[in-house]
Design an enzyme around this catalytic site. Structure first.
Site, PDB file in Angstrom:
ATOM      1  N   HIS A 126       1.779   3.304   4.366  1.00  0.00           N
ATOM      2  CA  HIS A 126       2.122   2.349   5.214  1.00  0.00           C
ATOM      3  C   HIS A 126       2.822   1.337   4.443  1.00  0.00           C
ATOM      4  O   HIS A 126       2.231   0.631   4.175  1.00  0.00           O
ATOM      5  CB  HIS A 126       1.000   1.927   6.043  1.00  0.00           C
ATOM      6  CG  HIS A 126       0.234   3.041   6.847  1.00  0.00           C
ATOM      7  ND1 HIS A 126       0.420   3.351   8.204  1.00  0.00           N
ATOM      8  CD2 HIS A 126      -0.628   3.690   6.445  1.00  0.00           C
ATOM      9  CE1 HIS A 126      -0.256   4.290   8.671  1.00  0.00           C
ATOM     10  NE2 HIS A 126      -0.979   4.534   7.366  1.00  0.00           N
ATOM     11  N   ARG A 175       4.897  -0.796   6.149  1.00  0.00           N
ATOM     12  CA  ARG A 175       5.244  -1.866   6.976  1.00  0.00           C
ATOM     13  C   ARG A 175       6.482  -2.426   7.005  1.00  0.00           C
ATOM     14  O   ARG A 175       7.484  -1.761   6.633  1.00  0.00           O
ATOM     15  CB  ARG A 175       4.269  -2.840   6.829  1.00  0.00           C
ATOM     16  CG  ARG A 175       2.859  -2.825   6.431  1.00  0.00           C
ATOM     17  CD  ARG A 175       1.914  -2.249   7.536  1.00  0.00           C
ATOM     18  NE  ARG A 175       0.756  -2.282   7.578  1.00  0.00           N
ATOM     19  CZ  ARG A 175      -0.129  -1.252   8.113  1.00  0.00           C
ATOM     20  NH1 ARG A 175       0.198  -0.307   8.940  1.00  0.00           N
ATOM     21  NH2 ARG A 175      -1.588  -1.417   7.974  1.00  0.00           N
ATOM     22  N   HIS A 228      -3.287  12.796  12.456  1.00  0.00           N
ATOM     23  CA  HIS A 228      -4.537  11.782  12.483  1.00  0.00           C
ATOM     24  C   HIS A 228      -5.557  12.577  13.259  1.00  0.00           C
ATOM     25  O   HIS A 228      -5.483  12.422  14.332  1.00  0.00           O
ATOM     26  CB  HIS A 228      -3.875  10.419  12.795  1.00  0.00           C
ATOM     27  CG  HIS A 228      -5.326   9.539  12.716  1.00  0.00           C
ATOM     28  ND1 HIS A 228      -5.170   8.404  11.920  1.00  0.00           N
ATOM     29  CD2 HIS A 228      -6.150   9.393  13.210  1.00  0.00           C
ATOM     30  CE1 HIS A 228      -6.069   7.719  11.887  1.00  0.00           C
ATOM     31  NE2 HIS A 228      -7.061   8.439  12.823  1.00  0.00           N
ATOM     32  N   ASP A 255      -2.631   6.484   2.054  1.00  0.00           N
ATOM     33  CA  ASP A 255      -2.952   5.844   3.334  1.00  0.00           C
ATOM     34  C   ASP A 255      -3.161   4.401   2.933  1.00  0.00           C
ATOM     35  O   ASP A 255      -3.893   3.625   3.589  1.00  0.00           O
ATOM     36  CB  ASP A 255      -4.251   6.645   3.834  1.00  0.00           C
ATOM     37  CG  ASP A 255      -4.277   5.992   5.556  1.00  0.00           C
ATOM     38  OD1 ASP A 255      -3.315   5.483   5.757  1.00  0.00           O
ATOM     39  OD2 ASP A 255      -5.542   6.025   5.999  1.00  0.00           O
ATOM     40  N   HIS A 294      -3.351  -5.050   5.412  1.00  0.00           N
ATOM     41  CA  HIS A 294      -3.439  -6.031   6.498  1.00  0.00           C
ATOM     42  C   HIS A 294      -3.700  -7.426   6.066  1.00  0.00           C
ATOM     43  O   HIS A 294      -4.383  -7.477   5.049  1.00  0.00           O
ATOM     44  CB  HIS A 294      -4.717  -5.494   7.419  1.00  0.00           C
ATOM     45  CG  HIS A 294      -4.449  -4.396   8.277  1.00  0.00           C
ATOM     46  ND1 HIS A 294      -3.689  -4.285   9.499  1.00  0.00           N
ATOM     47  CD2 HIS A 294      -4.918  -3.227   8.093  1.00  0.00           C
ATOM     48  CE1 HIS A 294      -3.640  -3.027   9.934  1.00  0.00           C
ATOM     49  NE2 HIS A 294      -4.345  -2.114   9.079  1.00  0.00           N
TER      50      HIS A 294
END
Ligand code: NCD
Ligand code: ZN
Length: 359
Positions: free
Chosen positions: A15, A17, A146, A252, A256
């Site tokens: 990810h 982002r 997923h 993965d 955050h």
């Protein structure tokens, strides 16, 4: 052993982002990897040609000064069309459609892929999803999953999703499927038992290292699917270290901001890019299986996806360093294994802002 050279690794699930976060974390993945598959759970999601090209451009800009090649997964949802699948197939950088059951993880709300919709697609030939799966099977577009059933206790949700995967593979005999970030004995068994060659799995560094006991009370270790009990962790380790050609690395890595990783507000996702490869190398050295590193980190994923592996190599040396929380700002990102000493470091590579020399 004091040094070890491996083929340039690939990260088949990351990810990156958007915006400032992308600019901060992309160099961490580009530090060691030659190829990565970028996930589509952005805001708004990558779910059509326009959003795919816009995100492809944004990532391309962030990676411009680096040797990292990014390929992309597009979100599969209840509005995906067979035409979109065939359009994307023409792009050699759009390599999978990612299925998120509605609401099971970060930014997976609104896919419309409820348990009913998913099961209905296996029998109702007029359903949109059935037609999309036919198109994917026909043009060999990979279905990346997923695998968690919504509404179940977290430690049971992956197991509960596996029958759907077994059924979809049987109904669509050409479909190629990746179960992402596996976390259970049963998923590991399913991969091992597969005789079709069409089923693969990614494994993260944190699912090899942590059990659920390491997650309770530790927001930085909370991700979906949650790391399961030690029995499950051992089965995944066994699968990875014994060498299985359809198992490959997907970090993965999912940053955050720290303000969203507190006990009262805890988003799912482990930010592992600063330490993932170093951790994997350390684990393979520890179990004496370094001969299998290239397959897991580089070759297996490229073979499954039918892409050319990156060229070159990375040399790791036995020279410990420490992982730090690079920033104390509440919107900074805490790396996986913050505070810990890591044994193997990549020589001659850009430094990570999360690494510090040991005093
Ligand atoms: C991921 C994220 O934060 O985007 N979170 C996670 O817990 N793994 C989404 C995902 O892959 O589930
Ligand atoms: Zn993910």
């Amino acid at each position: 052993m004091t040094s070890l050279t491996i083929s340039t690794p690939c990260d088949w699930h990351v990810h990156l982002r958007q915006g400032e976060t992308l600019k901060t974390v992309a160099p961490e993945t580009a530090r060691l990897f030659g190829m990565c598959m970028v996930m589509p759970n952005t805001t708004p999601p990558v779910r059509d040609i326009d959003s795919l090209f816009a995100y492809g451009r944004e990532c391309g800009n962030a990676l411009r000064q680096t040797p990292l090649r990014a390929v992309f997964a597009i979100r599969l949802d209840d509005r995906t069309t067979p035409e979109l699948v065939t359009e994307c197939k023409k792009l050699d950088w759009a390599v999978a459609f990612k299925l998120y059951p509605d609401g099971v993880t970060t930014n997976s709300h609104g896919t419309g892929l409820t348990t009913d919709v998913l099961w209905n697609a296996l029998t109702d030939r007029r359903s949109r999803l059935y037609e999309v799966l036919v198109a994917m099977a026909e043009c060999r577009m990979v279905l990346s999953i997923h695998a968690e059933a919504a509404g179940l206790p977290y430690l049971q949700s992956e197991l509960a999703f596996l029958p759907w995967i077994a059924n979809v593979m049987e109904k669509f005999p050409k479909l190629r499927v990746v179960i992402e970030h596996i976390s259970t004995v049963e998923a590991a068994r399913m991969i091992r038992a597969d005789t079709t060659g069409r089923l693969a799995a990614t494994v993260t560094a944190h699912h090899l290292l942590l059990s659920c006991d390491d997650v309770f009370g530790k927001p930085d270790h909370y991700c979906k699917p949650v790391c399961n009990t030690n029995e499950h962790r051992s089965a995944i380790r066994e699968l990875v270290f014994s060498g299985c050609e359809n198992v490959f690395f997907g970090s993965d890595s999912a940053p955050h901001p720290r303000s969203r990783k507190t006990p009262s507000c805890c988003a799912a996702g482990v930010f592992s890019a600063p330490v993932a490869t170093e951790t994997i190398v350390g684990q393979f050295v520890e179990v004496g299986e370094t001969a299998r590193l290239n397959d897991f980190l580089s070759r297996n994923g490229c073979r499954f996806y039918g892409v050319q592996p990156p060229t070159g190599s990375v040399t790791f040396i036995d020279q410990p360093f420490r992982i730090v929380e690079a920033s104390t700002h509440p919107d900074g990102f805490a790396s996986f294994l913050s505070g810990q000493k890591i044994t193997w470091r990549a020589a001659d590579r850009p430094a990570s802002q999360w690494h510090r020399e040991i005093e």
